[in-house]
Write an enzyme that holds these catalytic residues in place. Structure first.
Site, PDB file in Angstrom:
ATOM      1  N   SER A  18       0.839  -1.530   0.082  1.00  0.00           N
ATOM      2  CA  SER A  18       0.007   0.099   0.051  1.00  0.00           C
ATOM      3  C   SER A  18       0.907   1.304   0.119  1.00  0.00           C
ATOM      4  O   SER A  18       0.633   2.256  -0.494  1.00  0.00           O
ATOM      5  CB  SER A  18      -1.167  -0.105   1.299  1.00  0.00           C
ATOM      6  OG  SER A  18      -0.273   0.235   2.432  1.00  0.00           O
ATOM      7  N   ASN A  19       2.111   1.061   0.702  1.00  0.00           N
ATOM      8  CA  ASN A  19       2.916   2.312   0.578  1.00  0.00           C
ATOM      9  C   ASN A  19       3.502   2.529  -0.807  1.00  0.00           C
ATOM     10  O   ASN A  19       3.529   3.781  -1.470  1.00  0.00           O
ATOM     11  CB  ASN A  19       4.151   2.251   1.596  1.00  0.00           C
ATOM     12  CG  ASN A  19       3.652   2.596   3.013  1.00  0.00           C
ATOM     13  OD1 ASN A  19       3.537   3.762   3.412  1.00  0.00           O
ATOM     14  ND2 ASN A  19       3.344   1.751   3.700  1.00  0.00           N
ATOM     15  N   MET A  95      10.222  -7.048   4.704  1.00  0.00           N
ATOM     16  CA  MET A  95      10.309  -7.626   5.956  1.00  0.00           C
ATOM     17  C   MET A  95      11.647  -8.494   6.072  1.00  0.00           C
ATOM     18  O   MET A  95      11.869  -9.859   6.525  1.00  0.00           O
ATOM     19  CB  MET A  95       9.151  -8.486   6.343  1.00  0.00           C
ATOM     20  CG  MET A  95       7.971  -7.796   6.313  1.00  0.00           C
ATOM     21  SD  MET A  95       7.831  -6.304   7.296  1.00  0.00           S
ATOM     22  CE  MET A  95       7.358  -7.176   8.682  1.00  0.00           C
ATOM     23  N   LEU A  98      18.703  -6.568   7.429  1.00  0.00           N
ATOM     24  CA  LEU A  98      19.826  -6.210   6.624  1.00  0.00           C
ATOM     25  C   LEU A  98      21.094  -6.417   6.873  1.00  0.00           C
ATOM     26  O   LEU A  98      21.148  -6.229   8.301  1.00  0.00           O
ATOM     27  CB  LEU A  98      19.547  -4.835   5.841  1.00  0.00           C
ATOM     28  CG  LEU A  98      18.528  -4.283   5.553  1.00  0.00           C
ATOM     29  CD1 LEU A  98      18.401  -3.026   5.138  1.00  0.00           C
ATOM     30  CD2 LEU A  98      17.848  -5.213   4.015  1.00  0.00           C
ATOM     31  N   HIS A 114       8.733   2.726   9.371  1.00  0.00           N
ATOM     32  CA  HIS A 114       8.520   1.827  10.663  1.00  0.00           C
ATOM     33  C   HIS A 114       7.079   2.091  11.436  1.00  0.00           C
ATOM     34  O   HIS A 114       7.186   3.388  11.843  1.00  0.00           O
ATOM     35  CB  HIS A 114       9.822   1.669  11.546  1.00  0.00           C
ATOM     36  CG  HIS A 114       9.638   0.863  12.683  1.00  0.00           C
ATOM     37  ND1 HIS A 114       9.560  -0.387  12.372  1.00  0.00           N
ATOM     38  CD2 HIS A 114       9.332   0.726  14.046  1.00  0.00           C
ATOM     39  CE1 HIS A 114       9.467  -1.136  13.751  1.00  0.00           C
ATOM     40  NE2 HIS A 114       9.152  -0.129  14.627  1.00  0.00           N
ATOM     41  N   THR A 146      20.510   2.642   8.437  1.00  0.00           N
ATOM     42  CA  THR A 146      22.040   2.364   8.876  1.00  0.00           C
ATOM     43  C   THR A 146      21.958   0.870   9.240  1.00  0.00           C
ATOM     44  O   THR A 146      20.709   0.219   9.384  1.00  0.00           O
ATOM     45  CB  THR A 146      22.227   3.226  10.117  1.00  0.00           C
ATOM     46  OG1 THR A 146      21.432   2.843  11.046  1.00  0.00           O
ATOM     47  CG2 THR A 146      22.295   4.568   9.804  1.00  0.00           C
ATOM     48  N   GLU A 148      21.945  -0.365  12.205  1.00  0.00           N
ATOM     49  CA  GLU A 148      21.383  -0.737  13.449  1.00  0.00           C
ATOM     50  C   GLU A 148      19.887  -0.683  12.935  1.00  0.00           C
ATOM     51  O   GLU A 148      19.259   0.061  12.389  1.00  0.00           O
ATOM     52  CB  GLU A 148      21.432   0.647  14.297  1.00  0.00           C
ATOM     53  CG  GLU A 148      21.001   0.164  15.823  1.00  0.00           C
ATOM     54  CD  GLU A 148      20.986   1.454  16.581  1.00  0.00           C
ATOM     55  OE1 GLU A 148      20.247   1.414  17.347  1.00  0.00           O
ATOM     56  OE2 GLU A 148      21.685   2.546  16.211  1.00  0.00           O
ATOM     57  N   ASP A 150      15.938  -0.378  12.539  1.00  0.00           N
ATOM     58  CA  ASP A 150      15.216   0.634  12.919  1.00  0.00           C
ATOM     59  C   ASP A 150      15.964   1.693  13.917  1.00  0.00           C
ATOM     60  O   ASP A 150      15.128   2.459  14.519  1.00  0.00           O
ATOM     61  CB  ASP A 150      14.089   0.043  13.754  1.00  0.00           C
ATOM     62  CG  ASP A 150      13.293  -1.067  12.937  1.00  0.00           C
ATOM     63  OD1 ASP A 150      13.043  -0.981  11.634  1.00  0.00           O
ATOM     64  OD2 ASP A 150      12.807  -1.882  13.537  1.00  0.00           O
ATOM     65  N   GLN A 178      -1.593   7.277   8.106  1.00  0.00           N
ATOM     66  CA  GLN A 178      -0.357   8.526   7.962  1.00  0.00           C
ATOM     67  C   GLN A 178       0.659   8.160   7.248  1.00  0.00           C
ATOM     68  O   GLN A 178       1.355   9.062   6.630  1.00  0.00           O
ATOM     69  CB  GLN A 178       0.053   8.568   9.496  1.00  0.00           C
ATOM     70  CG  GLN A 178      -1.267   9.086  10.217  1.00  0.00           C
ATOM     71  CD  GLN A 178      -1.852  10.375   9.727  1.00  0.00           C
ATOM     72  OE1 GLN A 178      -0.968  11.366   9.231  1.00  0.00           O
ATOM     73  NE2 GLN A 178      -3.089  10.531   9.881  1.00  0.00           N
TER      74      GLN A 178
HETATM   75  C1  GRF Z   1       3.642  -0.782   7.006  1.00  0.00           C
HETATM   76  O1  GRF Z   1       3.122  -0.796   7.981  1.00  0.00           O
HETATM   77  C2  GRF Z   1       5.129  -0.388   7.221  1.00  0.00           C
HETATM   78  O2  GRF Z   1       5.176   0.687   8.366  1.00  0.00           O
HETATM   79  C3  GRF Z   1       5.824  -1.439   7.778  1.00  0.00           C
HETATM   80  O3  GRF Z   1       5.315  -2.607   7.006  1.00  0.00           O
HETATM   81  C4  GRF Z   1       3.909  -2.372   6.581  1.00  0.00           C
HETATM   82  C5  GRF Z   1       3.949  -2.276   5.025  1.00  0.00           C
HETATM   83  O4  GRF Z   1       2.591  -2.151   4.490  1.00  0.00           O
HETATM   84  N1  GRF Z   1       7.280  -1.391   7.390  1.00  0.00           N
HETATM   85  P1  GRF Z   1       2.300  -2.061   2.850  1.00  0.00           P
HETATM   86  O5  GRF Z   1       3.019  -3.363   2.440  1.00  0.00           O
HETATM   87  O6  GRF Z   1       3.162  -1.029   2.242  1.00  0.00           O
HETATM   88  O7  GRF Z   1       0.890  -2.101   2.749  1.00  0.00           O
END
Ligand code: GRF
Length: 221
Positions: A18-19, A95, A98, A114, A146, A148, A150, A178
């Site tokens: 979705s992002n 997910m 790294l 995140h 980086t 580390e 998150d 958001q």
């Molecule tokens: C989001 O909640 C993002 O914050 C996290 O993974 C999720 C990804 O959602 N890192 P999408 O695949 O973009 O719908």
């Protein structure tokens, strides 16, 4: 960076995307001076790959289970990404933890989103953890990556309230609304040359951002 010379972006995903869709839509509306030159997923048959294909973006799968080690996978991924000569790598629900080597290779040129108000709640299951801790506020952070986990310098955060009847799903949905606002914004800043990482800090218009990055005023459900 002008629309005639858009920023080359590779997006890494593992799921729904979705992002990714928010970026595709922003680009289509002419609001984001980027070109998504490839989408790479470590999982086959996920919705994000379909979204890329529908937008005419090269969509590839690099299945991490086919590699002997994290190092081997990250090396193959790096080779694949670099074939597209990106100026920015965007982790959008990717997910995977790294390797340091991979993170360092793209330092200052890789962003992640995140779902928590970092430095709170690094790692997984953030919505459930916020509910269990009885917190009244939650949110999301875009940060430079980086080595580390998150832990890279925050660029922007958005806050949302935790409501009385929330479960992890309702809270996640509120946070995601958001996400789809602040991730395109951060990427736009980067594409326009306003955002950079220098000496381990995120700078916006050459000013160091605070420990939580730029704070948006989004306390509405
Ligand atoms: C989001 O909640 C993002 O914050 C996290 O993974 C999720 C990804 O959602 N890192 P999408 O695949 O973009 O719908």
């Amino acid at each position: 960076m002008s629309p005639a010379n858009p920023l080359r972006v590779v997006v890494l995903i593992s799921g729904s995307g979705s992002n990714l869709q928010a970026l595709i839509d922003g680009q289509k509306r002419g609001e984001l001076p980027i070109e998504i030159v490839a989408v790479i997923s470590n999982r086959a048959a996920v919705r994000g790959l379909l979204r890329a294909e529908q937008a005419g973006i090269p969509a590839l799968v690099l299945d991490h289970t086919r590699y002997e080690s994290r190092d081997a996978f990250d090396e193959a991924l790096q080779t694949q990404i670099d074939e597209f000569h990106p100026e920015l790598v965007v982790l959008a629900g990717f997910m995977r933890i790294l390797t340091s080597r991979f993170a360092r290779h793209y330092e200052g040129k890789m962003l992640n989103i995140h779902p928590s108000l970092l430095p709170k709640h690094q790692g997984l299951h953030t919505h459930q953890r916020v509910l269990e801790a009885g917190e009244t506020e939650h949110g999301v952070t875009v940060h430079f990556v980086t080595p580390e986990l998150d832990g890279g310098p925050p660029v922007i955060q958005a806050r949302v309230p935790v409501l009385e009847n929330d479960d992890a799903a309702t809270l996640a949905a509120r946070v995601q609304r958001q996400e789809h606002i602040i991730y395109p914004l951060a990427i736009k800043w980067f594409a326009c040359g306003r955002l950079q990482m220098k000496s381990g800090k995120a700078l916006l218009d050459n000013e160091p951002l605070g420990p939580q990055g730029y704070l948006t005023d989004t306390t509405q459900p």
